[in-house]
Design a protein around this motif. Structure first.
Motif, mmCIF file in Angstrom:
data_model
loop_
_atom_site.group_PDB
_atom_site.id
_atom_site.type_symbol
_atom_site.label_atom_id
_atom_site.label_comp_id
_atom_site.label_asym_id
_atom_site.label_seq_id
_atom_site.Cartn_x
_atom_site.Cartn_y
_atom_site.Cartn_z
ATOM 1 N N TRP A 1 28.461 75.535 90.696
ATOM 2 C CA TRP A 1 28.404 76.927 90.256
ATOM 3 C C TRP A 1 28.928 77.005 88.827
ATOM 4 C CZ3 TRP A 1 30.213 75.466 95.039
ATOM 5 C CH2 TRP A 1 29.532 75.980 96.146
ATOM 6 N N HIS A 2 28.180 77.662 87.928
ATOM 7 C CA HIS A 2 28.621 77.872 86.554
ATOM 8 C C HIS A 2 29.303 79.239 86.510
ATOM 9 C CE1 HIS A 2 26.211 74.393 85.859
ATOM 10 N NE2 HIS A 2 25.074 75.026 86.116
ATOM 11 N N LEU A 3 30.605 79.222 86.718
ATOM 12 C CA LEU A 3 31.353 80.467 86.871
ATOM 13 C C LEU A 3 31.416 81.249 85.565
ATOM 14 C CD1 LEU A 3 34.287 79.137 89.083
ATOM 15 C CD2 LEU A 3 32.126 80.172 89.826
ATOM 16 N N THR A 4 31.712 80.558 84.469
ATOM 17 C CA THR A 4 31.757 81.156 83.135
ATOM 18 C C THR A 4 31.234 80.118 82.153
ATOM 19 O OG1 THR A 4 33.981 80.377 82.544
ATOM 20 C CG2 THR A 4 33.842 82.430 83.812
ATOM 21 N N ASP A 5 31.283 80.446 80.864
ATOM 22 C CA ASP A 5 30.891 79.467 79.852
ATOM 23 C C ASP A 5 31.827 78.262 79.849
ATOM 24 O OD1 ASP A 5 28.795 81.040 79.056
ATOM 25 O OD2 ASP A 5 29.882 81.963 77.383
ATOM 26 N N ASP A 6 33.070 78.453 80.315
ATOM 27 C CA ASP A 6 34.068 77.382 80.267
ATOM 28 C C ASP A 6 34.303 76.699 81.614
ATOM 29 O OD1 ASP A 6 34.487 78.097 77.599
ATOM 30 O OD2 ASP A 6 36.045 79.546 78.144
ATOM 31 N N TRP A 7 34.010 77.375 82.726
ATOM 32 C CA TRP A 7 34.397 76.892 84.052
ATOM 33 C C TRP A 7 33.185 76.583 84.930
ATOM 34 C CZ3 TRP A 7 39.097 75.489 85.780
ATOM 35 C CH2 TRP A 7 40.226 75.932 85.068
ATOM 36 N N ASP A 8 33.242 75.432 85.589
ATOM 37 C CA ASP A 8 32.290 75.053 86.627
ATOM 38 C C ASP A 8 33.072 74.702 87.894
ATOM 39 O OD1 ASP A 8 30.113 75.329 84.996
ATOM 40 O OD2 ASP A 8 29.919 73.194 84.563
ATOM 41 N N LEU A 9 32.485 75.010 89.042
ATOM 42 C CA LEU A 9 33.044 74.617 90.330
ATOM 43 C C LEU A 9 31.952 73.870 91.091
ATOM 44 C CD1 LEU A 9 35.408 74.757 92.370
ATOM 45 C CD2 LEU A 9 34.370 76.864 93.258
ATOM 46 N N GLY A 10 32.239 72.641 91.494
ATOM 47 C CA GLY A 10 31.215 71.824 92.115
ATOM 48 C C GLY A 10 31.671 71.169 93.405
ATOM 49 N N ASP B 1 28.624 50.520 103.014
ATOM 50 C CA ASP B 1 29.718 50.645 103.981
ATOM 51 C C ASP B 1 29.353 51.529 105.154
ATOM 52 O OD1 ASP B 1 32.603 50.289 104.701
ATOM 53 O OD2 ASP B 1 32.631 52.455 104.401
ATOM 54 N N GLY B 2 28.371 52.408 104.975
ATOM 55 C CA GLY B 2 27.980 53.325 106.039
ATOM 56 C C GLY B 2 28.856 54.541 106.169
ATOM 57 N N GLY B 3 29.729 54.794 105.168
ATOM 58 C CA GLY B 3 30.654 55.914 105.248
ATOM 59 C C GLY B 3 30.252 57.085 104.380
ATOM 60 N N LEU B 4 30.992 58.192 104.538
ATOM 61 C CA LEU B 4 30.745 59.426 103.794
ATOM 62 C C LEU B 4 31.933 59.746 102.895
ATOM 63 C CD1 LEU B 4 29.274 61.651 106.648
ATOM 64 C CD2 LEU B 4 28.000 60.737 104.700
ATOM 65 N N TYR B 5 31.632 60.227 101.692
ATOM 66 C CA TYR B 5 32.649 60.662 100.742
ATOM 67 C C TYR B 5 32.250 62.039 100.234
ATOM 68 C CZ TYR B 5 35.259 61.018 96.347
ATOM 69 O OH TYR B 5 36.066 61.457 95.320
ATOM 70 N N GLY B 6 33.145 63.019 100.339
ATOM 71 C CA GLY B 6 32.887 64.357 99.843
ATOM 72 C C GLY B 6 33.951 64.784 98.852
ATOM 73 N N HIS B 7 33.601 65.727 97.994
ATOM 74 C CA HIS B 7 34.575 66.179 97.001
ATOM 75 C C HIS B 7 34.356 67.645 96.673
ATOM 76 C CE1 HIS B 7 31.143 65.539 94.289
ATOM 77 N NE2 HIS B 7 31.732 66.414 93.498
ATOM 78 N N LEU B 8 35.408 68.262 96.152
ATOM 79 C CA LEU B 8 35.385 69.618 95.609
ATOM 80 C C LEU B 8 36.164 69.567 94.313
ATOM 81 C CD1 LEU B 8 34.757 72.688 95.972
ATOM 82 C CD2 LEU B 8 36.995 72.872 97.091
ATOM 83 N N GLU B 9 35.550 69.993 93.195
ATOM 84 C CA GLU B 9 36.238 69.869 91.915
ATOM 85 C C GLU B 9 35.908 71.025 90.988
ATOM 86 O OE1 GLU B 9 34.765 66.057 90.548
ATOM 87 O OE2 GLU B 9 33.422 67.041 89.121
ATOM 88 N N ALA B 10 36.817 71.248 90.050
ATOM 89 C CA ALA B 10 36.648 72.251 89.001
ATOM 90 C C ALA B 10 36.638 71.545 87.653
ATOM 91 C CB ALA B 10 37.774 73.275 89.048
ATOM 92 N N ASN B 11 35.757 72.002 86.772
ATOM 93 C CA ASN B 11 35.657 71.450 85.425
ATOM 94 C C ASN B 11 35.819 72.564 84.406
ATOM 95 O OD1 ASN B 11 34.480 68.431 85.659
ATOM 96 N ND2 ASN B 11 33.601 69.691 87.280
ATOM 97 N N TRP B 12 36.599 72.295 83.386
ATOM 98 C CA TRP B 12 36.833 73.261 82.310
ATOM 99 C C TRP B 12 36.642 72.563 80.979
ATOM 100 C CZ3 TRP B 12 40.549 73.234 78.379
ATOM 101 C CH2 TRP B 12 40.681 74.433 77.652
#
Length: 228
Positions: free
Chosen positions: A123-132, A141-152
């Protein structure tokens, strides 16, 4: 490293004009880091790596990126990693959906060769902030990796910008880890000598949570980027 080409657009209109004239962009990035931490796991100590990527605008909304990567340890051990990737993105003003496919080949590593399949949404929240957020399935390996991150990111001058990344991850049978995996962060500062050449020193950290098998990691490095 693939995020750096997006940040260079903050430096001025020249990059946008080039993109309009040429529907393909090429980026080559080489760098050094004091610790190679990938998804909360230390795969090597000091590392030198290089990545080449071509990005093609299929339409106003669809973009395709293809490229390759190679990294090798500079200290003890014979660790190396080679990869080829294929990313398809659909971009709008408010959000981006993507699907990445990467083949990785490891030498002298507990990580296994295989495909990494990774859908993501930002999500492009503002010109400066993204949430992904995103999830990756590792066929090695057969495994799962998930993430939640914010970029500024924010310009710090006519030719430079500051960028930060803060996130957390969770796993399911991912190289022996299941549950809340780690907290991670990275801060970088990019200076563009011109619209084609830039340098980015950075520092980062990974802090294991309940399922993370590692210890706290703090690392730094520098990337050198050339865009065509």
């Amino acid at each position: 490293m693939k995020h750096l080409i997006l940040g260079l657009a903050l430096l001025g209109p020249a990059h946008a004009e080039t993109t309009d004239e040429l529907p393909i962009g090429i980026e080559v990035v080489t760098g050094f880091r004091t610790d190679y931490v990938h998804r909360g796991f230390q795969l090597a100590g000091s590392l030198i790596d290089v990545q080449a990527e071509a990005e093609v605008a299929l339409s106003n909304d669809w973009l395709l990126a293809v490229g390759g990567y190679y990294g090798t340890a500079t200290g003890d051990g014979d660790f190396s990693e080679a990869a080829a990737f294929f990313d398809l993105r659909y971009e709008t003003e408010k959000w981006t959906a993507a699907f990445g496919t990467t083949w990785r080949d490891y030498q002298d590593s507990f990580f296994k060769d295989g495909f990494d399949l990774a859908p993501s949404f930002t999500w492009h929240l503002t010109d400066d902030w993204d949430l992904g957020t995103g999830i990756a399935y590792d066929t090695g390996d057969g495994g799962l990796y998930g993430h939640l991150e914010a970029n500024w990111s924010k310009p710090t001058g006519e030719h430079s910008f500051l960028s930060t990344e803060v996130g957390t991850s969770w796993t399911e049978d991912y190289y022996g880890s299941s549950g809340w995996h780690d907290l991670y962060a990275r801060v970088g500062w990019t200076y563009a000598f011109n619209r084609n050449v830039s340098v980015t020193p950075f520092v980062g950290t990974s802090i294991p949570m309940s399922s993370g098998p590692e210890r706290n990691r703090l690392f730094g490095g520098v990337w050198f980027e050339v865009n065509f």
